[in-house]
Design an enzyme around this catalytic site. Structure first.
Site: not given
Length: 704
Positions: A280-282
């Site tokens: 989910m970092r993107a």
């Protein structure tokens, strides 16, 4: 006394010509450090470092507690600061620091060092801060970040993830805050980054030298002017620098008021899902980047253009599935995704908004064009000069993604060998490789002392403790029990009266550790006519591709030699760029006779030169062949002599036997015996093969 280096002004950021994406990415991080930093990829000599260093002069000054070596903020000092607790009162303002991490830095230089002698004898945590402490609330710049040692990368990852640095020495620990903007530059030709570190960079940009003569003239003219009079040149650009600095401050002030609506957030989530990025970092980085773009444009709402620009900066380096994938983004797919999930304003429930709506379709957005600086004057006219203006996002060129490797076709009969000369008449077109697979580990025997890696046993700074020794130079990892044993016999003579142990410098012992090193894996690949059957060569290329992937994961250098016709060619000089080896392999044609001796002799020459360059990096020779030798005079005799020459110098080797068919001559096994190495078949190379037990490449040669 201040040195001339310290008083020389930095090259002005606004004087940088071109490199629009790079300057935009850096400015967005200046507006919102939460974006997560920038990775700058590009060829050498493109002023990557110049642009990054120029950014520090644009960053707002920070307030720190006077005398604190860890840059604690007066309003919220770090409760665990080694210099604390802090007294209220003395506050000073200082420029934002930009700290450079050298590739060859030691662990103590990065995280700091404890005085172990004082810690043992006095119980005092005497701590000398490292570069992570210096970079707190500033910029940490790593040039050639892809060449950083593994153990430093691990420490950097930990600090970036936790916002703190920990130093542990035999039960004595120190912790301090370490929140910084991470900026790295790299030349992809020298190798790629580990995926864990790659994902830590919020944005990535590709830079290349302009091919426009006028722009190149401007670069040279400005650089010569700066070198002739740095102070005068900086003064000429002072007004533009001040204006840009003011705009950054205004965008920072506006940032908390920017609204990320549900429609934009849905586009962000849909885009990340469509491009199958991991984790989910993107999504988070894209949201922060789009918000920063809106603030940079002077708006309080995020538009589709902001989302598109954020995707182009935040996703390319997260799209890679293996080191052979080129970073990039399919902009047509991006546009289709944004259009599909464009939606209407939040709360309307309209799934098919007008294309010219303020928040909607491809033509939506204000005059600033998706977070880009205004181009035609007005109250928010960009302070950058005309030739350095940041581009509208629609002017970006889509990165080119190489076509997928050709899949092997149905089995074909081996083709007859070509002319003795192996000329064009006998050359066969290159075929694609089969899918790579996980290979068994191939080791170099013995105990080395090369660069940290994951292949062969070696004495390293990290790993399991195998003994103790007196330190040579600065103390590394303390061996506590050995130190106590060395100091214990002298306690009465030293007048020990209390509970503490009286320790002298001569008593200190450091741990001897055993870990793993990276090697030079030199591939010698048979591309002759005997290998030219389409299915067979596809399998061979797939095997070499798998070994290249294994070399990437084990942090090796690699080289590639091919032989066919009448000679051998160094297709890829030893390098850390494994993807370059994959590209050379994909283009490899076949045909002609089999000059095996020439391939081995070329390998001998390459290894001789590499030993002079880096004597500590041990080589592993991987010969991929069916063992036939048909090129040149007395080919069999010359091949045996060349193999014995390599064996005589102690070169560890393995022969990957590519012979196929019901009748096997066993020539690859004969070659392995001459090399005093090991022969394995293509099937045995697979890690999941029943016969693929992990073993050291020793062959018939006994360890010295």
């Amino acid at each position: 006394m201040t040195t001339a280096h310290n008083t020389t002004p930095q090259y002005p950021f606004t004087a940088v010509v071109g490199m629009d994406d790079l300057r935009l990415a850096l400015l967005l991080n200046a507006v919102s450090p939460a974006v997560g930093g920038v990775l700058v990829r590009g060829e050498k000599g493109t002023a990557k470092s110049t642009a990054v260093r120029a950014l520090s002069a644009l960053m707002p000054a920070v307030d720190v507690i006077s005398g604190c070596r860890f840059a604690c903020a007066p309003a919220a000092p770090d409760p665990g600061c080694p210099d604390g607790p802090h007294e209220t009162g003395a506050v000073e303002e200082r420029p934002t620091r930009m700290v450079e991490l050298p590739v060859g830095a030691s662990e103590d230089r990065l995280v700091g060092a404890l005085d172990i002698e004082r810690a043992l004898s006095e119980g005092v945590k005497a701590f000398e801060p490292g570069l992570l402490a210096d970079a707190h609330r500033g910029i940490l710049y790593v040039d050639e970040v892809n060449l950083l040692h593994d153990h430093l990368v691990d420490l950097l990852l930990d600090a970036a993830a936790m916002g703190a640095s920990y130093v542990e020495r035999e039960g004595v620990s120190v912790r301090h805050a370490a929140r910084f903007l991470l900026v790295g530059t790299m030349n992809p030709e020298e190798g790629e980054l580990r995926p864990q570190l790659l994902d830590r960079f919020g944005l990535t940009v590709e830079v290349a030298a302009s091919r426009e003569p006028d722009q190149r003239v401007a670069v040279v003219r400005r650089r010569l002017a700066y070198d002739a009079d740095p102070a005068g040149f900086a003064g000429d650009w002072a007004a533009e620098e001040d204006e840009l600095r003011g705009r950054i401050a205004a965008a920072r002030e506006l940032l908390p008021r920017v609204t990320l609506g549900d429609a934009a957030l849905r586009q962000i989530a849909a885009t990340c899902a469509a491009f199958e990025v991991d984790g989910m970092r993107a999504d988070i980085v894209m949201a922060r980047t789009a918000t920063a773009l809106a603030a940079w444009a002077g708006r309080t709402d995020v538009l589709e253009e902001d989302v598109r620009q954020a995707a182009l900066l935040a996703l390319p380096h997260r799209r890679r599935r293996n080191p052979f994938d080129a970073p990039g983004l399919d902009e047509d797919k991006l546009d289709r995704t944004l259009e599909e999930f464009g939606g209407a304003d939040e709360g309307t429930g309209d799934d098919d908004p007008e294309p010219d709506g303020p928040d909607g379709g491809p033509d939506g957005g204000g005059p600033d064009g998706g977070g880009q600086p205004p181009q035609d004057g007005g109250p928010e006219e960009s302070p950058l000069p005309p030739e350095a203006e940041l581009p509208h996002q629609q002017d970006r060129e889509a990165p080119q993604t190489p076509p997928a490797p050709e899949k092997p076709e149905q089995a074909e009969q081996p083709e007859p060998e070509s002319t003795p000369q192996g000329g064009a008449a006998g050359e066969k077109a290159a075929v694609g490789a089969t899918e790579p697979f996980k290979t068994r580990r191939l080791d170099v025997p013995g105990l080395g002392e090369g660069a940290d890696g994951r292949r062969s046993r070696a004495r390293t700074a990290h790993g399991r403790t195998t003994g103790a020794r007196r330190p040579h130079g600065a103390l590394g990892k303390l061996h506590l029990s050995a130190t106590v044993q060395a100091a214990a016999p002298h306690q009465r003579a030293r007048g020990r009266s209390g509970r503490g142990l009286v320790v002298r410098r001569d008593d200190l012992r450091e741990a001897v550790r055993e870990g793993r090193e990276g090697n030079l894996v030199l591939f010698v690949v048979d591309a002759s006519g005997s290998m030219a059957a389409r299915k067979r060569m596809s399998a061979v290329k797939g095997a070499v591709l798998s070994l290249l992937l294994d070399a990437y994961q084990r942090r090796d250098k690699i080289g590639l030699i091919t032989f066919r016709g009448t000679g051998a060619e160094l297709a890829l000089p030893p390098t850390s760029s494994v993807e370059a080896g994959a590209a050379r392999l994909e283009q490899l044609p076949t045909g002609g006779r089999t000059p095996l001796s020439e391939g081995l002799l070329r390998a001998h020459e390459v290894l001789r030169v590499e030993r002079m360059r880096d004597a500590s990096r041990r080589p592993l020779l991987v010969v991929v062949t069916d063992g036939r030798a048909t090129g040149g005079p007395e080919p069999v005799v010359r091949s045996a002599r060349a193999a014995r020459l390599l064996a005589g110098e102690g070169t560890a080797s393995v022969v990957v036997d590519c012979e196929a068919g019901p009748v096997r001559l066993g020539l690859a096994g004969e070659l392995a015996r001459e090399l005093q190495g090991t022969a394995i078949t293509l099937d045995e190379l697979r890690a999941d093969s029943v016969s693929a037990l992990v073993r050291t490449v020793q062959g018939n040669r006994k360890a010295a």
